[in-house]
Motif scaffolding. Structure first.
Motif, PDB file in Angstrom:
ATOM      1  N   SER A   2      -2.643  -6.350   8.300  1.00  0.00           N
ATOM      2  CA  SER A   2      -1.969  -6.443   7.055  1.00  0.00           C
ATOM      3  C   SER A   2      -0.958  -5.520   6.663  1.00  0.00           C
ATOM      4  CB  SER A   2      -3.235  -6.002   6.047  1.00  0.00           C
ATOM      5  OG  SER A   2      -3.708  -5.030   6.351  1.00  0.00           O
ATOM      6  N   VAL A   3      -0.141  -5.476   5.098  1.00  0.00           N
ATOM      7  CA  VAL A   3       1.019  -5.118   5.253  1.00  0.00           C
ATOM      8  C   VAL A   3       0.538  -3.366   4.831  1.00  0.00           C
ATOM      9  CG1 VAL A   3       3.055  -4.482   4.189  1.00  0.00           C
ATOM     10  CG2 VAL A   3       2.653  -6.939   5.152  1.00  0.00           C
ATOM     11  N   ARG A   4       0.858  -2.697   4.723  1.00  0.00           N
ATOM     12  CA  ARG A   4       0.480  -1.608   4.260  1.00  0.00           C
ATOM     13  C   ARG A   4       0.929  -0.817   2.931  1.00  0.00           C
ATOM     14  NH1 ARG A   4       1.848   2.234   9.323  1.00  0.00           N
ATOM     15  NH2 ARG A   4       3.644  -0.071   9.905  1.00  0.00           N
ATOM     16  N   HIS A   5      -0.225  -0.079   2.032  1.00  0.00           N
ATOM     17  CA  HIS A   5       0.237  -0.283   0.427  1.00  0.00           C
ATOM     18  C   HIS A   5       1.154   1.112   0.625  1.00  0.00           C
ATOM     19  CE1 HIS A   5      -1.028  -0.817  -3.187  1.00  0.00           C
ATOM     20  NE2 HIS A   5       0.428  -0.544  -3.690  1.00  0.00           N
ATOM     21  N   ARG A  29       4.598  -1.836   2.097  1.00  0.00           N
ATOM     22  CA  ARG A  29       4.654  -2.485   0.367  1.00  0.00           C
ATOM     23  C   ARG A  29       4.746  -0.989  -0.708  1.00  0.00           C
ATOM     24  NH1 ARG A  29       0.946  -4.537  -2.540  1.00  0.00           N
ATOM     25  NH2 ARG A  29      -0.592  -4.694  -0.725  1.00  0.00           N
ATOM     26  N   CYS A  30       5.060  -1.279  -1.460  1.00  0.00           N
ATOM     27  CA  CYS A  30       5.365  -0.214  -1.744  1.00  0.00           C
ATOM     28  C   CYS A  30       4.929  -0.555  -3.792  1.00  0.00           C
ATOM     29  CB  CYS A  30       7.050   0.826  -2.413  1.00  0.00           C
ATOM     30  SG  CYS A  30       7.559   0.990  -0.826  1.00  0.00           S
ATOM     31  N   THR A  31       4.146   0.453  -4.657  1.00  0.00           N
ATOM     32  CA  THR A  31       4.262   0.576  -5.819  1.00  0.00           C
ATOM     33  C   THR A  31       4.965   1.601  -6.635  1.00  0.00           C
ATOM     34  OG1 THR A  31       2.274  -1.076  -5.403  1.00  0.00           O
ATOM     35  CG2 THR A  31       2.931   0.475  -7.624  1.00  0.00           C
ATOM     36  N   ILE A  57       2.391 -10.726  -1.157  1.00  0.00           N
ATOM     37  CA  ILE A  57       2.845  -9.637  -2.141  1.00  0.00           C
ATOM     38  C   ILE A  57       4.536  -8.536  -2.605  1.00  0.00           C
ATOM     39  CG2 ILE A  57       1.903  -7.508  -3.240  1.00  0.00           C
ATOM     40  CD1 ILE A  57      -0.841  -8.785  -2.741  1.00  0.00           C
ATOM     41  N   PRO A  58       4.805  -8.348  -3.109  1.00  0.00           N
ATOM     42  CA  PRO A  58       6.190  -7.981  -3.258  1.00  0.00           C
ATOM     43  C   PRO A  58       5.746  -6.206  -3.321  1.00  0.00           C
ATOM     44  CG  PRO A  58       6.275  -9.263  -5.172  1.00  0.00           C
ATOM     45  CD  PRO A  58       5.198  -9.624  -4.529  1.00  0.00           C
ATOM     46  N   HIS A  59       7.662  -5.615  -3.279  1.00  0.00           N
ATOM     47  CA  HIS A  59       7.076  -4.376  -3.937  1.00  0.00           C
ATOM     48  C   HIS A  59       7.038  -4.466  -5.502  1.00  0.00           C
ATOM     49  CE1 HIS A  59       8.630  -2.661  -0.261  1.00  0.00           C
ATOM     50  NE2 HIS A  59       9.547  -2.910   0.535  1.00  0.00           N
ATOM     51  N   LYS A  60       6.713  -3.355  -5.989  1.00  0.00           N
ATOM     52  CA  LYS A  60       6.539  -3.274  -7.826  1.00  0.00           C
ATOM     53  C   LYS A  60       6.596  -2.228  -8.403  1.00  0.00           C
ATOM     54  CE  LYS A  60       1.270  -4.422  -7.399  1.00  0.00           C
ATOM     55  NZ  LYS A  60       0.624  -5.293  -7.815  1.00  0.00           N
ATOM     56  N   TYR A  61       6.599  -1.757  -9.490  1.00  0.00           N
ATOM     57  CA  TYR A  61       6.479  -1.107 -10.207  1.00  0.00           C
ATOM     58  C   TYR A  61       4.938  -1.059 -11.630  1.00  0.00           C
ATOM     59  CZ  TYR A  61       9.639  -2.615 -14.247  1.00  0.00           C
ATOM     60  OH  TYR A  61       9.882  -3.727 -14.762  1.00  0.00           O
ATOM     61  N   ASP A 101      -2.835   2.055   1.042  1.00  0.00           N
ATOM     62  CA  ASP A 101      -3.538   2.998   2.314  1.00  0.00           C
ATOM     63  C   ASP A 101      -2.996   4.484   2.349  1.00  0.00           C
ATOM     64  OD1 ASP A 101      -3.896   0.266   3.987  1.00  0.00           O
ATOM     65  OD2 ASP A 101      -2.633   0.383   3.025  1.00  0.00           O
ATOM     66  N   VAL A 102      -2.125   4.881   1.894  1.00  0.00           N
ATOM     67  CA  VAL A 102      -1.268   6.082   1.160  1.00  0.00           C
ATOM     68  C   VAL A 102      -1.136   6.335  -0.327  1.00  0.00           C
ATOM     69  CG1 VAL A 102       0.685   7.538   1.575  1.00  0.00           C
ATOM     70  CG2 VAL A 102      -0.131   5.843   2.867  1.00  0.00           C
ATOM     71  N   LEU A 103      -1.485   7.512  -0.788  1.00  0.00           N
ATOM     72  CA  LEU A 103      -0.806   7.712  -2.349  1.00  0.00           C
ATOM     73  C   LEU A 103      -0.455   8.570  -2.608  1.00  0.00           C
ATOM     74  CD1 LEU A 103      -1.492   7.566  -5.568  1.00  0.00           C
ATOM     75  CD2 LEU A 103      -3.511   9.282  -5.207  1.00  0.00           C
ATOM     76  N   VAL A 104       0.410   9.019  -2.520  1.00  0.00           N
ATOM     77  CA  VAL A 104       1.673   9.893  -2.670  1.00  0.00           C
ATOM     78  C   VAL A 104       1.596  10.179  -3.996  1.00  0.00           C
ATOM     79  CG1 VAL A 104       3.920  11.190  -2.254  1.00  0.00           C
ATOM     80  CG2 VAL A 104       2.852   9.226  -0.639  1.00  0.00           C
TER      81      VAL A 104
END
Length: 267
Positions: A2-5, A29-31, A57-61, A101-104
């Motif tokens: 799966s694509v990492r988020h 994939r970026c939120t 699922i695309p990048h989103k905000y 996967d990653v919270l920044v």
């Protein structure tokens, strides 16, 4: 696979946007979360699109104020406005419902003013954004299962929280008392949370940037600052992003605190 988020607070500009661009280039994939919807739309439009073969699922905000408790309780799952990487809008989904996967934690504000002259509201606003909001958001995402414990049957999932602090958390700064205090709190939060979450497999790390080319140094005497820095220059947001990607990928990186300051912390 799966694509990492990756979820990035303060992701619409500066260091946060540089992180988003680098992660998107590496097929994450970026939120992005920020208070400014126009800036978010612009930021999303600059991210490399994901390969549709690997992610539908695309990048989103998500628009909101991370220092507001109501944002984490309601807005994160309630918003429906999504901007895809090809700049078409849809109202088909909710704000956030995928595993992270990653919270920044990159959202931050500052005020270059002497401590005795800073107002109570401004003081509280800096602490709320830089420290309290960071803790509330991390707690919400952990409690509600967006950041899950690592499972033995999914070796590709190594969840990590990466907190953005500051060199001023380690060294006092003239006119930066409240900012320094809030960022020092982020370091304490990082270390203590790393102890609590270690056995669950959720990693916790921090980046300590020095002076970086962002809006935060716009009012500073940059030539004078550069003379103090051993490398004789201000850092670039992309150089911070490189370190964030390293901490995301290295699965033994836990309770890491990385200084990226051109050697200024050695002075």
């Amino acid at each position: 696979m799966s694509v990492r988020h990756v979820l990035i607070t303060g992701g619409s500009r500066g260091i946060g946007l540089a992180i988003a661009r680098l992660f998107a280039q590496n097929s994450y994939r970026c939120t992005l979360i920020s208070r400014n919807e126009h800036a978010l739309k612009t930021a999303i439009s600059t991210l490399p699109p994901l390969d549709p073969k690997h992610s539908s699922i695309p990048h989103k905000y998500i628009v909101g104020d991370v220092s507001d408790p109501a944002f984490w309780m309601h807005s994160v799952v309630g918003q429906k406005l999504i901007l895809t990487s090809n700049t078409t809008e849809t109202h088909a989904g909710h704000g956030l419902k995928e595993r992270i996967d990653v919270l920044v934690n990159c959202a931050g504000v500052t005020e270059n003013k002497l401590f005795l002259r800073i107002g109570r509201d401004k003081l509280q606003g800096i602490v709320n954004t830089n420290l309290t909001g960071l803790m509330m958001g991390t707690q919400y995402l952990l409690r509600n299962g967006y950041i899950k414990s690592k499972k033995d049957d999914d070796e590709n999932y190594s969840p990590v929280v990466i907190n953005m602090t500051s060199l001023l958390a380690l060294q006092g700064g003239f006119g930066a008392v409240v900012y320094s205090a809030s960022k020092a709190g982020v370091l304490g939060f990082t270390r203590a949370l790393a102890v609590e979450l270690g056995r669950s497999g959720v990693r916790v790390n921090a980046i300590v940037p020095g002076y970086i080319e962002t809006d935060m140094i716009a009012d500073l005497d940059v030539p004078r600052l550069e003379k103090r820095i051993p490398l004789q220059r201000i850092g670039k947001p992309e150089e911070i992003a490189d370190a964030v990607l390293f901490l995301a990928k290295n699965q033994y990186a836990h309770n890491c605190v990385i200084n990226i300051d051109g050697g200024l912390s050695a002075m």
